[in-house]
Each structure stands twice: as structure tokens, then as C-alpha cells.
Design a protein around this motif. Structure first.
Motif, PDB file in Angstrom:
ATOM      1  N   GLU A  44      28.876  14.256  69.824  1.00  0.00           N
ATOM      2  CA  GLU A  44      29.245  13.067  69.482  1.00  0.00           C
ATOM      3  C   GLU A  44      30.298  12.871  68.179  1.00  0.00           C
ATOM      4  O   GLU A  44      30.753  12.172  67.757  1.00  0.00           O
ATOM      5  CB  GLU A  44      27.953  12.340  69.101  1.00  0.00           C
ATOM      6  CG  GLU A  44      27.894  10.691  68.445  1.00  0.00           C
ATOM      7  CD  GLU A  44      26.622  10.169  68.516  1.00  0.00           C
ATOM      8  OE1 GLU A  44      26.057   9.879  69.818  1.00  0.00           O
ATOM      9  OE2 GLU A  44      26.180   9.887  67.541  1.00  0.00           O
TER      10      GLU A  44
ATOM     11  N   ILE B 112      33.680  10.923  66.106  1.00  0.00           N
ATOM     12  CA  ILE B 112      33.897  10.670  64.560  1.00  0.00           C
ATOM     13  C   ILE B 112      35.271  11.249  63.951  1.00  0.00           C
ATOM     14  O   ILE B 112      35.821  10.921  63.199  1.00  0.00           O
ATOM     15  CB  ILE B 112      32.578  11.531  63.665  1.00  0.00           C
ATOM     16  CG1 ILE B 112      31.190  11.134  64.284  1.00  0.00           C
ATOM     17  CG2 ILE B 112      32.728  11.284  62.411  1.00  0.00           C
ATOM     18  CD1 ILE B 112      31.110   9.472  63.943  1.00  0.00           C
TER      19      ILE B 112
ATOM     20  N   ILE C 146      28.412   1.145  67.329  1.00  0.00           N
ATOM     21  CA  ILE C 146      27.680   1.788  66.281  1.00  0.00           C
ATOM     22  C   ILE C 146      26.030   1.632  66.550  1.00  0.00           C
ATOM     23  O   ILE C 146      25.365   2.419  66.469  1.00  0.00           O
ATOM     24  CB  ILE C 146      28.142   1.181  64.909  1.00  0.00           C
ATOM     25  CG1 ILE C 146      29.585   1.875  64.633  1.00  0.00           C
ATOM     26  CG2 ILE C 146      27.119   1.796  63.817  1.00  0.00           C
ATOM     27  CD1 ILE C 146      30.437   1.038  63.665  1.00  0.00           C
TER      28      ILE C 146
ATOM     29  N   ILE D  45      27.412   7.523  60.692  1.00  0.00           N
ATOM     30  CA  ILE D  45      28.448   6.934  61.767  1.00  0.00           C
ATOM     31  C   ILE D  45      29.046   5.607  61.297  1.00  0.00           C
ATOM     32  O   ILE D  45      30.346   5.615  61.353  1.00  0.00           O
ATOM     33  CB  ILE D  45      27.825   6.619  62.918  1.00  0.00           C
ATOM     34  CG1 ILE D  45      27.098   8.009  63.716  1.00  0.00           C
ATOM     35  CG2 ILE D  45      28.749   6.122  64.010  1.00  0.00           C
ATOM     36  CD1 ILE D  45      26.323   7.788  64.953  1.00  0.00           C
TER      37      ILE D  45
END
Lengths: 370, 467
Positions: A84, A88, A117, B74
Motif C-alpha cells: 500500500e 502513498i 481513503i 493515509i
């Protein structure tokens, strides 16, 4: 001290239409490098998290009881978080190398990113917290969160890139008009459906390499079922993309045979899975994902966001880019640390290469491996 | 224009909500990570099983928090562009690189090595397993460093110039950004705060767990390790806080003046510890220490400290008409709560050290109570500290260069209402689950030294399955 910006100045508009930058329309070598690197980061992300998403999407279908679902989740357990990080870094690199791409993409496609998100948050805590309580209901809820948190981004990332290459109603001031109907278009939805299908297939092939014991037969059957459907979706998607590219007179680079190669690879998976060549099938789905990402970025070049109002309103790489000093700093840092990161990430994949089995002494029924 | 103002207000609330929430979990994750790594190192070198039990017990708490810290992080990567597009366009050349480098250096490191630590105990040697917790910890620290260098640039811009043609701030000296005076003190301040947060948590929970006779030796050790870490970090914090205050007086005088509610420039200024009433003109009751503010700010008994009114006049002359004063009561009180808690924790830790020296630590009921009260204190100080730092910079988003009002995205208020509501509801649910999981894990009985080691995992873990 430098004088401050007067209150009335609108930074985004000034940057966009500055004559100095508008005059130098040529993409510099370093701008091109960073455009490619952003593409590489997205490609890496889709390759790696693509199979994570696929595993999450298939979780409720392949895993029929809790031990089976645990085995499936543990196939990606040690690696999903590292996968993941690729997105980013992709977003961070966009911010650093192309501030206007970052600001216009995120503010104009606001609700899309918000939804992604929320989905990624649900998915992340679901992985970590699922096993922390011994309750069937607790685990079922988190299984649902993993499914939604995988399926939604798999679909929405496609929708995003469908929008970027087909174009959104981007005006001269860098804002999108027309609300949600300018963003959720049939073409963007079809792109989302395509990424959803491709990632699901990629995940199923990954599982065929990763699970052991009786689950293998079940996983293999899923690969054989998903592959032809994915090939069909991709065929429709690429046909429409070619038709649109012809009628639009799109300024981007024509990716030529690359998307065709992606289609051939996905079709090949149908055959490879019947021949039980799952290692090659994984190479094929992975290469297809890289080819599709390359297609998107080549179509986009020399712009970063297409405007559906007029091609001249598209946000070009030159307008979006940071100044040479920043790009130099970024290039040096990336050159030093990227190889290091790749080495240790690959090393953990090697450490966790063993197949995952549903443990014995659980009440699941054994099946024949086919 | 009205819509733009509503968007601005909502976007500010959203940033405050998501960032304060994220930062509840960040310091405790950094602090716990280092404490767990220290304990695992002790186990590696001594082989004492008590250390191993502590790693298993506090490792669980570490992971529960790590998860929520990562996922709420995030949001940070995306929300500058979503809500603050004009800010992002203005600062991207300078603010973007630390964020990108943070991802490349820190996020990969912490996620990859944490995965190795959680799942790899049976697959790698004890040395590599120990290395993985240290690398994951180092990742969290690097992450803090890069994001703080970005934030420090907003507090005190250096190494830049404004490109006249585009009105963008562009980078001229990356090294200057990494050695920014504000950055260096803020980094130490934040890392020490993280150590205090983690150590206070381990101390309080260890004392709670010591009530159970069978595992008493395990947690008595936990008490001692955490107490030493807490004392060392809170003592260093006292020194660092002093230096940081002086840097602030230098670089952001208005923030310090608001934090002290010092309206007029004063020689030999006194420090108010507590005020009841209106800070400006209707003080009902106040405790003041003569000359202390001047002494702290300038190291001189009669040093001059600039006041709000004079600074406002200077700013008007420099930047044009406008209000350059932050919300004074908010800064005054957040600063006092933060600093007060810092002193209180130093007091608790010193008391504990004295008890330990006198060998009365385990028997002291009063200290056990203090240690339990000490658990939430650093969380409150972390939050108020950032409220002071961020609101004290207002009306600027980049000090002296860009006002917050000019940084917001041109988006409709409806959009922000949807996301603000969504994040708030989601975060409330996550907080509830996180706290309940933490409380369960903290109260859970650990296997005594005669029983097999449960390690990190529980609930009928079968083979290598963790999740």
C-alpha cells in the motif's frame, strides 16, 4: 525577507497561466523522468496491491469458513501494508514533482479520493483487528470491511485514470465544472470495471501460487472462471478506448501495440490456467497490469489531466512541474534509496514464500486438488 | 464569497479533526515501538524470559495503535491537495519533497519490517527479528522527522525564494530546510514527547498488572524500564522546552506573545502560571512569578519580551492592514496545559526514581495511583502542544508568506460537509474499537513464567496464521 503574496492573488491561476512557463512548452528531460517515475510508482502499486485487492474481493467467495478466510488473509498478511505504501509514495512524488497535478487532481476529484481513503482505512484496520477478538460476529464484520475496502478502491482507481485520460470539464482556473456528472462518466465507469476485473483475476492467480492443501483446487477453479470474463471486459474496454482516441484527435502518444499485448496476456491466462501453468499466469496478469498502466501514462503524455472542454485547457506536464532544483533533489534521493527499498521489500517476499494452508484439526472438509 | 468562507471554516475543522486524531496514535506508537525494541534487545542479550513476556504483552498494544496510526496517516497524504489546493500549488516545490521522501524512506521501512516482525518470528533468526523491530521503530522516527521538517518550514520558511512569474515558493537550499532552527528543536521535542507517552503507558499498565501475584516479577521489570525511560525523557524535555521557547521568541514572536497573553512589550516580564477571568483586561485572579518570562525567553533578568500590540503594529507595517493576532485564550491555555503536564510528569518520574532508589517502589500505593493517572496526561499534552503550534501561527498557513484563507481549495461547502461528517463518524467508531481493544489487552492476564509463552498472538492461533 521576500514580500508576501497580496491577498487577492490566486496562486493556482498564476501558475497555470504564467507567460514564462506557458512559453516554454517543451517537456524537459527531468520532467519526463518524473512523469515516468510517477507512472512506475502507480504500475508497482497496481501490480502489488492489485493482487491484495483481488484476495480481499475473493475472500467471501473462496473462504467458506473462518479458518479458510484466515488462511487467505494470511497469504497477504506480512506484505499488504508494504504494497500500500506504493500509492502513498506515488501521491507524494506527484506532490513534489508536479504540485499542480497533485492539487488539481485531488481537489477536483475530491469525493472519489475521500471514498478511496475511507475504504483503505476500513481495510487496514480490518486486517489488523480482525483476529484480536474471538467472536464470529466481530470477524464477519471485518471480513465485510475487507471485501468492501478492496473492491471499492480496485474500482475507483480505474475510474480515476479513466477520467484523467478521457478528460474532465477542467476550466482555465483549474477547477472542474458540472459536478458529479463530469466525473462519473460511462467511460470512467467502464475503466473502473476493467481494473476491478483485472485485479480480481490477478489476486486469484496469486492465491493459486500461495495457498496450499485442499484450498488449491478451489482457487484454481476460480482462476479458470474469472479469466475469460476478465478477457471479455478488457476487450470491450480497449475497443472503446481505440474508438474514442480516434474520434477525439487526442494529443497524447499513441500506445500502439502495448494495450493489445495486455489483452493477449489476459487471454493467455485462460489457457495457462487450464494447463496449470499458474506461475506463468501470474507473470501474464502482472505484465498486463504494467502494460495497461503504461497505456494510461502514454495516452496522458504530455498532459497530466485532460480537459474535456478544450485540449488547450488540459494541465500540461510543464505547467504542473516543480522547478529544476526540486526535481534535482528528488532525483538524487530516489537514485540512492529506491534500490535499497526494492531489495528489502523483495527480501521479505522471499522470506514469506511458503504456501499457506488451512490448518488441520479445523472442521473444514478436504477437497481434491485439481 | 460566502461559500468560500464556509468552505474555509469547514476545511479548517476537517484538518484539525483528522490531524489531531492522527496524532493521538502517532506518539504512542513511536514511544511504544522504542520501548518494545529496548526490551527485546534486553531479552536478546540476557535470555531472561521476563523480557520476552513484556515484548509479547506490550507488542500487542503497539500493533493495535500502529494500525490506526497508519490508516489515519493515509488521509494526511491526500488532504493537502483535496482541501488546500492553493496552498499545495504554492508550496509544492518545497513541501512535496519531504512528504515523498517520507514515503520512500520511512513508510516502506516501517511497514515492511513490521510485517517481518509480526509474521517472521519462526522464519528468521532472533538477530534479524530484533533488527526488524528496530528498523520499524526507526521508520516511525524518520517519518516524524520528515513531516516535521515540512511543518517547520511552514512555521519558519527558509531556503526558498518566491518565483515572480507564478507566485510559487520554490526551493533554493534543501540543506537549509533540513537544518531549520525550528525543525531541530521541534524534532527533539516531538520525539521526547513520544517517549514520554509510550513510557507513561507502559508504567501505568505495568503497575496495574503487578497486582496479580503470578506475573508480578514480569511487570515489576516493566515498571523499572519504563520509569527510567520516562525520567530520562521528561528531564531532557524540560531542557528542550526551554530552548524551543527561545527559538520561538526569535522566529515567531507573535505566537509566544499570544501564548503568554503579553499585550505590551515589557522589560523584566513576569510569567503568569494561572489566570481566572478575561486575559485582556478583567483578570480576577492570577498567579505570577516576577521576571520569569524574561528569564526564560532571553536568559536575562530584565530582558525585553515583545508584546501583542507592538507586534501587530509591526506586522501591519510589514504585510499591510489586517489582524495578525491568533486566538489568545486558546494559545494561552493550550500552552499552559502542555507545559504544566510536562512538569507534572517530570515530578511523577522523579518521585518514582526516588522510591526506586529507596527500594519502596513496588509497595507505594500512592505512586501506583499516580502512575495510572499518568497514562492519559501525555496524550493531552501532545494535543494541546500542537493546538498551540498550529493556531499560534494563524492567520498564516506559511508564516509571513501565505494566509490560511488564501490556501483553501475552491470547492463547494457541501463537499467538505460530506467528508467532514464521514471522517468524524468513522473516526468515532475507530476510536471506540481501538480503546476497547487497548483496554482488553491492557487488562488481560498474561501467562506466568511457568506457563508456555503466548507471544504476540492469541485466540487459538493455529500455526503461522496471525490475522
Amino acid at each position: 525577507m521576500t514580500s508576501p503574496i497580496p491577498d487577492s492573488t490566486n496562486t493556482a491561476i498564476s501558475v497555470r497561466w504564467s507567460t514564462e512557463i506557458g512559453a516554454m512548452m517543451h517537456v524537459t528531460a527531468e520532467q519526463l523522468l518524473w512523469f515516468i517515475l510517477v507512472g512506475v510508482l502507480w504500475a508497482g502499486y497496481f501490480f502489488l496491491e492489485g493482487f491484495d485487492f483481488g484476495v480481499g474481493i475473493l475472500l467471501p467467495f473462496i473462504g467458506r469458513n473462518d479458518p479458510e478466510r484466515r488462511a487467505l488473509i494470511n497469504c497477504i498478511g506480512p506484505i499488504w501494508d508494504g504494497n500500500e505504501v506504493w500509492v502513498i509514495v506515488a501521491i507524494g512524488a506527484t506532490f513534489a514533482a508536479f504540485p499542480l497535478w497533485y492539487s488539481e487532481m485531488l481537489s477536483n476529484l475530491y469525493l472519489l479520493f475521500f471514498t478511496v481513503i475511507v475504504a483503505l482505512i476500513l481495510r487496514g484496520v480490518a486486517f489488523e483487528w480482525r483476529g484480536k477478538r474471538d467472536s464470529a460476529r466481530w470477524r464477519r464484520n471485518f471480513d465485510l470491511a475487507i471485501f468492501i475496502g478492496s473492491a471499492l478502491p480496485a474500482f475507483l482507481w480505474g475510474l480515476l485514470f479513466g477520467d484523467l485520460i478521457k478528460g474532465v470539464p477542467l476550466t482555465a482556473s483549474g477547477t472542474v465544472v458540472g459536478g458529479i456528472s463530469g466525473i462519473v462518466t460511462p467511460y470512467a465507469l467502464l475503466t473502473g470495471l476493467t481494473t476491478l476485473a483485472v485485479f480480481t483475476l490477478h489476486g486469484s492467480v496469486f492465491l493459486s501460487l500461495k495457498v496450499g492443501g485442499y484450498l488449491r483446487g478451489r482457487v484454481n477453479a476460480y482462476v479458470r472462471r474469472i479469466a475469460p470474463v476478465t478477457a471479455l471486459v478488457l476487450f470491450v474496454y480497449l475497443s472503446i478506448t481505440y474508438l474514442i482516441a480516434r474520434s477525439d484527435g487526442h494529443s497524447g502518444d499513441v500506445p500502439g501495440m502495448i494495450p493489445v499485448a495486455a489483452l493477449v496476456l489476459i487471454v493467455a491466462v485462460t489457457w495457462l490456467s487450464r494447463e496449470r501453468l499458474f506461475g506463468w499466469a501470474f507473470v501474464a496478469t502482472g505484465a498486463a497490469i504494467l502494460a495497461l498502466t503504461a497505456t494510461v501514462f502514454m495516452t496522458l503524455y504530455p498532459d497530466t489531466i485532460m480537459s474535456s472542454i478544450r485540449p488547450a485547457l488540459s494541465l500540461s506536464i510543464t505547467r504542473a512541474a516543480s522547478q529544476p532544483y526540486t526535481l534535482n533533489v528528488m532525483t538524487i534521493v530516489a537514485a540512492i534509496f529506491t534500490p535499497l527499498v526494492l531489495v528489502y521489500q523483495a527480501w521479505t517476499y522471499w522470506i514469506f514464500r511458503k504456501r499457506i494452508e488451512v490448518p488441520r484439526n479445523t472442521n473444514s472438509e478436504p477437497e481434491q486438488v485439481r | 464569497m460566502l461559500d468560500a468562507n464556509i468552505t474555509l471554516t469547514l476545511a479548517r475543522w476537517q484538518f484539525a479533526t483528522t490531524t489531531i486524531y492522527h496524532f493521538v496514535f502517532v506518539p504512542v506508537t513511536i514511544g511504544l515501538g522504542v520501548v518494545v525494541a529496548i526490551v527485546q534487545t534486553a531479552h536478546y542479550f540476557t535470555g531472561d524470559p521476563r523480557y520476552e513476556r513484556l515484548v509479547g504483552f506490550f507488542g500487542k498494544l503497539f500493533l493495535i495503535n500502529f494500525a490506526i496510526g497508519v490508516v489515519t496517516g493515509i488521509v494526511q497524504e491526500f488532504q493537502f491537495g483535496m482541501d488546500w489546493a492553493q496552498y499545495s500549488a504554492f508550496v509544492g516545490n518545497i513541501f512535496g519533497p519531504p512528504l515523498a521522501i517520507e514515503g520512500l524512506l520511512a513508510f516502506f521501512m516501517e511497514s515492511v519490517f513490521l510485517g517481518l516482525w509480526i509474521f517472521g518470528k519462526d522464519r528468521v533468526s532472533p538477530k534479524i527479528h530484533l533488527l526488524s523491530i528496530w528498523m520499524a521503530s526507526l521508520g516511525t522516527i524518520l517519518s516524524a522527522a520528515f513531516i516535521l521538517s515540512a511543518n517547520s518550514w511552514m512555521q519558519h520558511p527558509v531556503g526558498y525564494r518566491i518565483l515572480p512569474s507564478t507566485h510559487q515558493a520554490i526551493m533554493t537550499n534543501f540543506w537549509a530546510i533540513l537544518t531549520n532552527s525550528i525543525f531541530v528543536v521541534t524534532l527533539f521535542h516531538t520525539l521526547l514527547a513520544a517517549m514520554m507517552t509510550g513510557a507513561a503507558l507502559v508504567l501505568g499498565i505495568s503497575f496495574y498488572q503487578m497486582r496479580r501475584e503470578s506475573t508480578r516479577p514480569i511487570f515489576a521489570l516493566g515498571v523499572r524500564i519504563s520509569l527510567i525511560v520516562l525520567f530520562a525523557s521528561s528531564l531532557a524535555m524540560a531542557l528542550d522546552g526551554h530552548v524551543q521557547g527561545q527559538v520561538l521568541v526569535q522566529d515567531q514572536p507573535m505566537k509566544m506573545a499570544a501564548g503568554e497573553a503579553l499585550y505590551n512589550t515589557t522589560k523584566g516580564a513576569s510569567e503568569s502560571l494561572l489566570t481566572i477571568g478575561n486575559l485582556h483586561d478583567q483578570v480576577i485572579f492570577q498567579i505570577r512569578v516576577p521576571h520569569l518570562l524574561s528569564l526564560l525567553a532571553t536568559d536575562k533578568w530584565n530582558g525585553t519580551v515583545q508584546g501583542i500590540n507592538q507586534l501587530q503594529a509591526q506586522d501591519v507595517a510589514k504585510y499591510g492592514p489586517g489582524n495578525y493576532v491568533p486566538v489568545i485564550w486558546l494559545d494561552y491555555w493550550s500552552f499552559r496545559i502542555m507545559a504544566g503536564i510536562g512538569v507534572a510528569i517530570l515530578g511523577i518520574a522523579s518521585w518514582g526514581m526516588w522510591l526506586m532508589y529507596r527500594k519502596r517502589l513496588d509497595a507505594s500505593k500512592w505512586f501506583r495511583r499516580a502512575a495510572l493517572i499518568g497514562i492519559p496526561l501525555p496524550f493531552i499534552a501532545n494535543t494541546t502542544g500542537w493546538i498551540f503550534t498550529e493556531t499560534g501561527r494563524q492567520p498564516w498557513v506559511v508564516y509571513g508568506l501565505l494566509k490560511t484563507a488564501n490556501g483553501v481549495s475552491r470547492i463547494s461547502p457541501t463537499t467538505v460537509i460530506i467528508s467532514l461528517t464521514g471522517f468524524t463518524v468513522l473516526y468515532a467508531i475507530l476510536a471506540w474499537i481501538d480503546i476497547s481493544l487497548m483496554a482488553r489487552a491492557a487488562k488481560k492476564e498474561t501467562a506466568s513464567l511457568d506457563e508456555p509463552d503466548p507471544g504476540l498472538h492469541e485466540h487459538g492461533d493455529i500455526g503461522s496464521l496471525v490475522y
